[in-house]
Design a protein around this motif. Structure first.
Motif, PDB file in Angstrom:
ATOM      1  N   ALA A 131      12.025  12.266  11.683  1.00 23.03           N
ATOM      2  CA  ALA A 131      12.260  10.824  11.773  1.00 23.03           C
ATOM      3  C   ALA A 131      11.010  10.005  11.476  1.00 23.03           C
ATOM      4  O   ALA A 131      11.102   8.781  11.280  1.00 23.03           O
ATOM      5  N   VAL A 132       9.848  10.628  11.435  1.00 22.48           N
ATOM      6  CA  VAL A 132       8.612   9.892  11.170  1.00 22.48           C
ATOM      7  C   VAL A 132       8.635   9.333   9.749  1.00 22.48           C
ATOM      8  O   VAL A 132       8.934  10.049   8.788  1.00 22.48           O
ATOM      9  N   GLU A 133       8.329   8.062   9.632  1.00 23.47           N
ATOM     10  CA  GLU A 133       8.278   7.423   8.316  1.00 23.47           C
ATOM     11  C   GLU A 133       6.871   7.569   7.745  1.00 23.47           C
ATOM     12  O   GLU A 133       5.892   7.169   8.380  1.00 23.47           O
ATOM     13  N   VAL A 134       6.770   8.157   6.573  1.00 20.73           N
ATOM     14  CA  VAL A 134       5.474   8.390   5.929  1.00 20.73           C
ATOM     15  C   VAL A 134       5.249   7.326   4.848  1.00 20.73           C
ATOM     16  O   VAL A 134       6.110   7.097   3.999  1.00 20.73           O
ATOM     17  N   ARG A 135       4.092   6.690   4.900  1.00 20.27           N
ATOM     18  CA  ARG A 135       3.736   5.670   3.934  1.00 20.27           C
ATOM     19  C   ARG A 135       2.340   5.963   3.383  1.00 20.27           C
ATOM     20  O   ARG A 135       1.601   6.754   3.966  1.00 20.27           O
ATOM     21  N   THR A 136       2.001   5.310   2.290  1.00 12.54           N
ATOM     22  CA  THR A 136       0.637   5.422   1.763  1.00 12.54           C
ATOM     23  C   THR A 136       0.140   4.051   1.305  1.00 12.54           C
ATOM     24  O   THR A 136       0.924   3.194   0.881  1.00 12.54           O
ATOM     25  N   VAL A 137      -1.159   3.887   1.410  1.00  7.29           N
ATOM     26  CA  VAL A 137      -1.846   2.702   0.904  1.00  7.29           C
ATOM     27  C   VAL A 137      -2.841   3.184  -0.152  1.00  7.29           C
ATOM     28  O   VAL A 137      -3.742   3.961   0.170  1.00  7.29           O
ATOM     29  N   PRO A 138      -2.679   2.776  -1.400  1.00 11.24           N
ATOM     30  CA  PRO A 138      -3.554   3.309  -2.450  1.00 11.24           C
ATOM     31  C   PRO A 138      -5.004   2.910  -2.255  1.00 11.24           C
ATOM     32  O   PRO A 138      -5.313   1.884  -1.647  1.00 11.24           O
ATOM     33  N   GLY A 139      -5.886   3.750  -2.792  1.00 14.21           N
ATOM     34  CA  GLY A 139      -7.313   3.480  -2.699  1.00 14.21           C
ATOM     35  C   GLY A 139      -7.996   3.638  -4.043  1.00 14.21           C
ATOM     36  O   GLY A 139      -7.444   4.227  -4.980  1.00 14.21           O
ATOM     37  N   VAL A 140      -9.196   3.134  -4.149  1.00 11.09           N
ATOM     38  CA  VAL A 140      -9.996   3.274  -5.368  1.00 11.09           C
ATOM     39  C   VAL A 140     -10.442   4.734  -5.486  1.00 11.09           C
ATOM     40  O   VAL A 140     -10.916   5.322  -4.524  1.00 11.09           O
TER      41      VAL A 140
END
Length: 250
Positions: A131-140
């Protein structure tokens, strides 16, 4: 209630000023920020912070950070040591979620979707808590920073851009160097002399640029030579496409 979240946050190659506004916000809003550390150093409370931790500390208080040990120096593929570290890190994240943390941010150098430990952690956490929602925030990425610091465009017009780790083998590097585009090689420290030989063989050594500790104090950016005594694991080799005139690849 919304699902708990695990967010991989790209913190760039090491310069704290290269974090995006979104990355800083997500790190500051998270209930817990976790950072990777070498498993061999995890038991040493006086061990220096890793690159991701050092970058995050410019934006987040130290008491909100927790180190997760990983087998970061394991070069043997999917070893028992590496799998134990993935499993233990996932259990630690799940325990924090079960303990009341609704959002956890994992800080990773570069981008969480480019050769990052985050993908293995996310997969392991999902196996324990679907049930954990996985997200990402892009980086340089390091290749972007090296291009900026050296003044060498990564790609123009119809040029392809190939990114690969030296650990994938010299055959793939050679094939890329034989092509028409820019080639970026990560993790070349142990194979540096062989990479130099390949650059010479393809007549691409004169234009190549090597970045050591890009984005960190003491960084070195310049032409490629055969010396590799002080070459760090996270070195970046940039081999620009052959360009003979302005707009020639349009």
């Amino acid at each position: 209630m919304s699902a708990p979240t695990l967010t991989g946050v790209g913190v760039g190659p090491g310069d704290p000023e290269l974090l995006t506004l979104k990355a800083v916000r997500v790190l500051r809003e998270a209930d817990l920020v976790v950072v990777p550390v070498m498993d061999r150093l995890a038991a040493d409370g006086d061990a220096p912070p890793g690159r991701a931790e050092t970058t995050v500390l410019a934006h987040v208080d130290a008491d909100r950070l927790r180190r997760l040990p990983f087998a970061l120096d394991d070069r043997g593929g999917v070893t028992a040591r590496r799998e134990r570290a993935w499993d233990a890190a996932a259990r630690a994240v799940v325990a924090a979620l079960d303990g009341g943390a609704a959002s956890i941010a994992f800080a990773t150098i570069g981008d969480p979707n480019v050769y990052s430990t985050f993908g293995y952690l996310a997969q392991s956490v999902r196996a324990l808590r679907p049930a954990v929602e996985v997200r990402t925030v892009p980086g340089v990425t390091a290749m972007q920073e090296l291009a900026a610091r050296s003044g060498v465009p990564l790609c123009e017009g119809r040029e392809p851009l190939t990114l690969l780790p030296a650990t994938a083998g010299l055959a793939l590097v050679s094939d890329a160097l034989a092509g028409p585009g820019t080639v970026v090689v990560y993790k070349g420290w142990r194979r540096h002399p062989e990479l130099v030989d390949e650059l010479r063989r393809h007549d691409r050594l004169p234009d190549a640029v090597l970045g050591r500790s890009v984005g960190l104090p003491g960084e070195r950016i310049g032409p490629v030579d055969a010396a590799a005594d002080d070459l760090p694991y996270l070195s970046t080799l940039l081999v620009p496409a052959r360009r003979d005139r302005r707009g020639g690849k349009l």
